[in-house]
Design a protein around this motif. Structure first.
Motif, short mmCIF file in Angstrom:
data_model
loop_
_atom_site.label_atom_id
_atom_site.label_comp_id
_atom_site.label_asym_id
_atom_site.label_seq_id
_atom_site.Cartn_x
_atom_site.Cartn_y
_atom_site.Cartn_z
N ARG A 71 0.96 -1.65 0.15
CA ARG A 71 -0.21 0.05 0.02
C ARG A 71 1.03 1.69 -0.02
O ARG A 71 0.45 2.03 -0.83
CB ARG A 71 -1.35 0.25 1.18
CG ARG A 71 -1.98 0.74 1.45
CD ARG A 71 -2.31 1.84 0.44
NE ARG A 71 -3.47 3.57 0.76
CZ ARG A 71 -3.33 3.81 -0.48
NH1 ARG A 71 -2.27 4.32 -1.02
NH2 ARG A 71 -3.58 5.05 0.05
N GLU A 79 -9.24 -2.58 -5.96
CA GLU A 79 -10.14 -3.86 -4.44
C GLU A 79 -9.47 -4.91 -4.27
O GLU A 79 -9.41 -5.47 -3.19
CB GLU A 79 -11.80 -3.96 -5.59
CG GLU A 79 -12.29 -2.56 -5.49
CD GLU A 79 -13.69 -2.75 -6.23
OE1 GLU A 79 -13.63 -4.57 -6.45
OE2 GLU A 79 -14.00 -1.90 -7.00
N GLN A 82 -7.13 -4.07 -1.00
CA GLN A 82 -8.72 -4.41 -0.14
C GLN A 82 -8.63 -5.29 0.81
O GLN A 82 -8.94 -5.80 1.87
CB GLN A 82 -9.66 -3.17 0.03
CG GLN A 82 -9.17 -1.32 -0.46
CD GLN A 82 -10.57 -0.85 -0.81
OE1 GLN A 82 -11.32 -0.67 -1.09
NE2 GLN A 82 -9.72 0.31 -1.17
#
Length: 157
Positions: A71, A79, A82
């Protein structure tokens, strides 16, 4: 005459009594040795189980660290990232709860602190926004990871 028949009979009775006592004593010693051996085996199995769960927790923490590096160093936030972040955090907390069930409270507290720090760095990033972010992520986690490893080492000795 009765003394000549009585003395051998007394010898047989005493011999039988001594033999019975010896067998009883050996049986008790054997039982105690078996209990000690069984207790040692159980303790070793519990230790091995704890070690396996501690390694699983460290593996989950390592995966979560990679998620944070992806990240903040590689700038991923799609997505797929995540979903991976959520999955790694969930796995880490499940492993921590297993430590809570199996290990001493100081090991559990240290694992919780490490899990919170890893979760925080995934969600908020490292405190320092300058490059290189991978080193900042590891620096953020390092103190709690070191404390966890030290507590575990002491606990397993």
């Amino acid at each position: 005459m009765t003394s000549t028949t009585f003395l051998p009979f007394l010898g047989v009775v005493l011999g039988g009594l001594v033999s019975t006592l010896a067998q009883y004593s050996l049986g008790r010693a054997s039982e105690r040795a078996e209990v000690r051996r069984s207790s040692r085996e159980r303790a070793e199995a519990r230790r091995n189980e704890r070690v396996a769960h501690l390694v699983d927790f460290l593996s989950a923490v390592q995966e979560a660290e990679r998620v944070a590096v992806d990240r903040y160093h590689h700038h991923l936030a799609d997505e797929q990232w995540q979903a991976r972040a959520k999955q790694s955090i969930d796995r880490m907390w499940v492993a921590q709860k297993t430590i809570h069930m199996l290990c001493a409270s100081e090991v559990n507290e240290s694992a919780r602190r490490l899990a919170y720090d890893v979760q925080d760095v995934i969600r908020k990033g490292p405190d320092d926004p300058e490059e290189p972010q991978d080193e900042k992520v590891w620096a953020y986690i390092r103190p709690s990871r070191r404390a966890f490893l030290d507590v575990v080492r002491d606990h397993l000795e």
